[in-house]
Design a protein around this motif. Sequence first.
Motif, mmCIF file in Angstrom:
data_model
loop_
_atom_site.group_PDB
_atom_site.id
_atom_site.type_symbol
_atom_site.label_atom_id
_atom_site.label_comp_id
_atom_site.label_asym_id
_atom_site.label_seq_id
_atom_site.Cartn_x
_atom_site.Cartn_y
_atom_site.Cartn_z
ATOM 1 N N LEU A 5 31.307 84.903 44.416
ATOM 2 C CA LEU A 5 31.681 83.871 45.376
ATOM 3 C C LEU A 5 32.672 82.869 44.814
ATOM 4 C CD1 LEU A 5 28.219 83.108 46.996
ATOM 5 C CD2 LEU A 5 30.050 84.526 47.900
ATOM 6 N N SER A 6 32.776 82.782 43.519
ATOM 7 C CA SER A 6 33.653 81.798 42.928
ATOM 8 C C SER A 6 35.094 82.312 42.932
ATOM 9 C CB SER A 6 33.131 81.480 41.536
ATOM 10 O OG SER A 6 34.043 81.617 40.557
ATOM 11 N N PRO A 7 36.028 81.469 43.380
ATOM 12 C CA PRO A 7 37.416 81.928 43.465
ATOM 13 C C PRO A 7 38.016 82.111 42.070
ATOM 14 C CG PRO A 7 37.275 79.608 44.023
ATOM 15 C CD PRO A 7 35.860 80.108 43.816
ATOM 16 N N SER A 8 38.944 83.038 41.988
ATOM 17 C CA SER A 8 39.656 83.235 40.730
ATOM 18 C C SER A 8 40.539 82.016 40.480
ATOM 19 C CB SER A 8 40.516 84.498 40.809
ATOM 20 O OG SER A 8 41.597 84.285 41.716
ATOM 21 N N LEU A 9 41.014 81.886 39.244
ATOM 22 C CA LEU A 9 41.903 80.763 38.929
ATOM 23 C C LEU A 9 43.166 80.817 39.766
ATOM 24 C CD1 LEU A 9 41.521 80.473 35.053
ATOM 25 C CD2 LEU A 9 40.600 78.963 36.813
ATOM 26 N N ASP A 10 43.706 82.022 39.967
ATOM 27 C CA ASP A 10 44.913 82.157 40.797
ATOM 28 C C ASP A 10 44.646 81.727 42.235
ATOM 29 O OD1 ASP A 10 46.459 83.059 38.689
ATOM 30 O OD2 ASP A 10 46.224 85.186 39.206
ATOM 31 N N GLU A 11 43.507 82.157 42.775
ATOM 32 C CA GLU A 11 43.158 81.789 44.143
ATOM 33 C C GLU A 11 42.935 80.283 44.257
ATOM 34 O OE1 GLU A 11 39.706 82.469 47.511
ATOM 35 O OE2 GLU A 11 39.781 83.836 45.800
ATOM 36 N N ALA A 12 42.261 79.706 43.294
ATOM 37 C CA ALA A 12 42.024 78.259 43.298
ATOM 38 C C ALA A 12 43.346 77.496 43.248
ATOM 39 C CB ALA A 12 41.126 77.864 42.130
ATOM 40 N N GLU A 13 44.278 77.965 42.428
ATOM 41 C CA GLU A 13 45.581 77.296 42.334
ATOM 42 C C GLU A 13 46.373 77.461 43.629
ATOM 43 O OE1 GLU A 13 48.331 74.787 41.206
ATOM 44 O OE2 GLU A 13 46.466 75.114 40.117
ATOM 45 N N THR A 14 46.265 78.622 44.255
ATOM 46 C CA THR A 14 46.939 78.853 45.541
ATOM 47 C C THR A 14 46.369 77.914 46.606
ATOM 48 O OG1 THR A 14 47.385 81.156 44.989
ATOM 49 C CG2 THR A 14 47.421 80.586 47.323
ATOM 50 N N ARG A 15 45.049 77.769 46.640
ATOM 51 C CA ARG A 15 44.406 76.854 47.596
ATOM 52 C C ARG A 15 44.864 75.422 47.349
ATOM 53 N NH1 ARG A 15 40.014 78.800 50.412
ATOM 54 N NH2 ARG A 15 39.071 76.735 50.590
ATOM 55 N N ARG A 16 44.901 75.045 46.081
ATOM 56 C CA ARG A 16 45.331 73.688 45.714
ATOM 57 C C ARG A 16 46.782 73.447 46.138
ATOM 58 N NH1 ARG A 16 44.416 69.267 42.604
ATOM 59 N NH2 ARG A 16 46.115 68.506 41.300
ATOM 60 N N THR A 17 47.642 74.424 45.922
ATOM 61 C CA THR A 17 49.054 74.299 46.297
ATOM 62 C C THR A 17 49.191 74.134 47.811
ATOM 63 O OG1 THR A 17 49.752 75.574 44.373
ATOM 64 C CG2 THR A 17 51.309 75.445 46.204
ATOM 65 N N ARG A 18 48.457 74.945 48.574
ATOM 66 C CA ARG A 18 48.493 74.826 50.041
ATOM 67 C C ARG A 18 47.981 73.458 50.483
ATOM 68 N NH1 ARG A 18 45.636 79.951 50.362
ATOM 69 N NH2 ARG A 18 43.889 78.747 51.210
ATOM 70 N N ALA A 19 46.893 73.014 49.858
ATOM 71 C CA ALA A 19 46.305 71.719 50.216
ATOM 72 C C ALA A 19 47.272 70.578 49.912
ATOM 73 C CB ALA A 19 44.987 71.526 49.473
ATOM 74 N N MET A 20 47.895 70.629 48.769
ATOM 75 C CA MET A 20 48.853 69.575 48.394
ATOM 76 C C MET A 20 50.033 69.547 49.356
ATOM 77 S SD MET A 20 48.680 69.805 44.216
ATOM 78 C CE MET A 20 50.196 68.917 44.007
ATOM 79 N N ALA A 21 50.523 70.718 49.756
ATOM 80 C CA ALA A 21 51.648 70.779 50.699
ATOM 81 C C ALA A 21 51.253 70.199 52.054
ATOM 82 C CB ALA A 21 52.122 72.229 50.848
ATOM 83 N N ALA A 22 50.081 70.572 52.552
ATOM 84 C CA ALA A 22 49.623 70.062 53.847
ATOM 85 C C ALA A 22 49.389 68.557 53.797
ATOM 86 C CB ALA A 22 48.356 70.788 54.287
ATOM 87 N N LEU A 23 48.802 68.075 52.718
ATOM 88 C CA LEU A 23 48.572 66.639 52.557
ATOM 89 C C LEU A 23 49.900 65.896 52.454
ATOM 90 C CD1 LEU A 23 46.487 64.364 52.267
ATOM 91 C CD2 LEU A 23 46.436 64.839 49.814
ATOM 92 N N GLY A 24 50.874 66.493 51.779
ATOM 93 C CA GLY A 24 52.192 65.883 51.657
ATOM 94 C C GLY A 24 52.903 65.744 52.994
ATOM 95 N N GLU A 25 52.661 66.683 53.910
ATOM 96 C CA GLU A 25 53.292 66.636 55.240
ATOM 97 C C GLU A 25 52.727 65.519 56.104
ATOM 98 O OE1 GLU A 25 53.131 70.425 57.229
ATOM 99 O OE2 GLU A 25 53.949 71.460 55.461
ATOM 100 N N LYS A 26 51.450 65.225 55.953
ATOM 101 C CA LYS A 26 50.792 64.209 56.797
ATOM 102 C C LYS A 26 49.749 63.466 55.974
ATOM 103 C CE LYS A 26 50.120 62.447 60.935
ATOM 104 N NZ LYS A 26 50.913 61.344 61.348
ATOM 105 N N PRO A 27 50.190 62.656 54.997
ATOM 106 C CA PRO A 27 49.244 62.013 54.078
ATOM 107 C C PRO A 27 48.261 61.047 54.742
ATOM 108 C CG PRO A 27 51.453 61.146 53.767
ATOM 109 C CD PRO A 27 51.572 62.298 54.720
#
Length: 176
Positions: A5-27
């Motif tokens: 159930l635990s995400p891989s490091l690559d998956e976690a980084e991909t999720r973080r990148t998506r989250a940062m981009a979405a937050l940056g669009e509408k902080p």
Amino acid sequence: MSAALSPSLDEAETRRTRAMAALGEKPDGVVEAIAATAAVTPAEILALLPAGAATQAPEAAFEAIWAAMTGWGEVLFIVHTDDIVLEAEGSLPAGSEGHGWFNIHGDSPIGGHIRKENCAGITFVDRAFHGRRSCSVWFMNRKGAAMFKLFVKRDAARELIAEQLARFEALRDSYA
């Protein structure tokens, strides 16, 4: 969490990148909407807020935080799901455990039963929301979403109520 159930490091980084981009669009947008855009949890968005904007308290503090907030006067209680954003205004009544629930009752429109064991932690959120400071306490579940949120109310001039804001800041700071 199990390895399956635990995400891989690559998956976690991909999720973080998506989250940062979405937050940056509408902080200063709705956290749940930002999370949905990025296909992450609201907890993952809160974790990316600037220092001091999201202060964590442990799940063991549930009753102490609840009890402290019963003295705040009228608050805004929000339950936000994919299907509804339910808002209730009222003072937070005292609660007690019984029959597997944290039961809240009293002379307030806020009442019911909370599955306290599902609370994974409490987050004090102090951030801009549509251009204005907003302060709230999020009781987070184990899936990374808010079970419910309690907001510092605004006065007739749409300013945060000073006494309630001071109580929020003091309670938050006790967990910083």
